[in-house]
Design a protein around this motif. Structure first.
Motif, mmCIF file in Angstrom:
data_model
loop_
_atom_site.group_PDB
_atom_site.id
_atom_site.type_symbol
_atom_site.label_atom_id
_atom_site.label_comp_id
_atom_site.label_asym_id
_atom_site.label_seq_id
_atom_site.Cartn_x
_atom_site.Cartn_y
_atom_site.Cartn_z
ATOM 1 N N GLU A 105 1.336 1.996 -11.208
ATOM 2 C CA GLU A 105 2.463 2.068 -10.274
ATOM 3 C C GLU A 105 2.055 2.807 -9.011
ATOM 4 O O GLU A 105 1.007 3.450 -8.950
ATOM 5 N N GLY A 106 2.910 2.681 -8.003
ATOM 6 C CA GLY A 106 2.663 3.378 -6.751
ATOM 7 C C GLY A 106 3.811 3.127 -5.792
ATOM 8 O O GLY A 106 4.691 2.299 -6.048
ATOM 9 N N GLU A 107 3.815 3.862 -4.679
ATOM 10 C CA GLU A 107 4.884 3.693 -3.698
ATOM 11 C C GLU A 107 4.373 3.965 -2.296
ATOM 12 O O GLU A 107 3.372 4.646 -2.092
ATOM 13 N N GLU A 142 8.454 0.486 -3.830
ATOM 14 C CA GLU A 142 7.951 0.966 -5.118
ATOM 15 C C GLU A 142 7.447 -0.227 -5.917
ATOM 16 O O GLU A 142 8.107 -1.272 -5.958
ATOM 17 N N ILE A 174 -0.249 0.740 -0.756
ATOM 18 C CA ILE A 174 0.095 1.455 -1.980
ATOM 19 C C ILE A 174 -1.187 1.560 -2.789
ATOM 20 O O ILE A 174 -1.871 0.556 -2.982
ATOM 21 N N GLY A 216 9.516 -4.093 -8.856
ATOM 22 C CA GLY A 216 9.616 -3.011 -7.893
ATOM 23 C C GLY A 216 10.887 -3.108 -7.077
ATOM 24 O O GLY A 216 11.755 -3.953 -7.344
ATOM 25 N N ASN A 217 10.973 -2.253 -6.079
ATOM 26 C CA ASN A 217 12.131 -2.196 -5.189
ATOM 27 C C ASN A 217 11.650 -1.906 -3.774
ATOM 28 O O ASN A 217 10.631 -1.249 -3.582
ATOM 29 N N LYS A 275 11.046 2.364 2.067
ATOM 30 C CA LYS A 275 10.346 2.726 0.839
ATOM 31 C C LYS A 275 10.121 1.485 -0.013
ATOM 32 O O LYS A 275 11.032 0.679 -0.194
ATOM 33 N N GLN A 286 18.224 -3.633 0.900
ATOM 34 C CA GLN A 286 17.374 -3.426 -0.271
ATOM 35 C C GLN A 286 17.087 -4.751 -0.955
ATOM 36 O O GLN A 286 17.751 -5.753 -0.699
ATOM 37 N N GLU A 339 6.205 5.234 1.316
ATOM 38 C CA GLU A 339 7.420 5.725 1.952
ATOM 39 C C GLU A 339 7.100 6.114 3.386
ATOM 40 O O GLU A 339 6.201 6.907 3.635
ATOM 41 N N GLU A 361 5.879 -1.168 -9.826
ATOM 42 C CA GLU A 361 5.724 -0.665 -11.193
ATOM 43 C C GLU A 361 5.195 -1.770 -12.100
ATOM 44 O O GLU A 361 5.388 -2.959 -11.822
#
Length: 134
Positions: A99-101, A65, A93, A49-50, A63, A34, A103, A67
């Motif tokens: 925001e959005g993601e 993300e 994204i 984000g991550n 995944k 991560q 996956e 933000e």
């Protein structure tokens, strides 16, 4: 032959990725990587984000993300992985309310490694968020 890490089967890294996948699947080990994604301010707002990668047996997930990305709704951002200078497009994204993601699971998920750089870029290929998987 199945694509690995989004690479053509003949790509030099593809066999390494397949071998690693088979070893993990055979041992049912779990690999988790991560990173926190960071970037410079856009319209005075700092995005963050991550990114997470998980592999256990034959199950894989990836995944990302994003933000606080101060860009209009509907803006499409590109997610790429930089592995030792080899850039692989992973997906996109689409922003909604800043925001959005993205996956991806199993066959659609890239095979990530520690040290891979995750990059989220705009349509001009300008990096907005980056982080190194560990």
């Amino acid at each position: 032959m199945q694509r690995c890490f989004g690479l053509d089967p003949d790509h030099p890294d593809a066999e390494t990725a397949r071998s690693r996948y088979r070893t993990l699947a055979a041992n049912a080990q779990e690999l988790r990587l991560q990173t926190k994604l960071t970037g410079g301010a856009i319209n005075s707002i700092t995005p963050e984000g991550n990114a997470r990668f998980r592999q256990r047996g034959t199950e894989t997930s990836f995944k990302v993300e994003a933000e606080h990305v101060s860009l209009p709704d509907g803006t499409v951002l590109t997610v790429t992985i930089d592995r030792a200078g080899v850039i692989t497009n992973v997906g996109t994204i689409t922003l909604s309310f800043n925001e959005g993601e993205l996956e991806l699971k199993n066959a659609l998920a890239p095979i990530a490694q520690s040290g891979d750089i995750i990059i989220v870029s705009d349509a001009n290929n300008t990096p907005l968020l980056t982080g190194v998987l560990k």
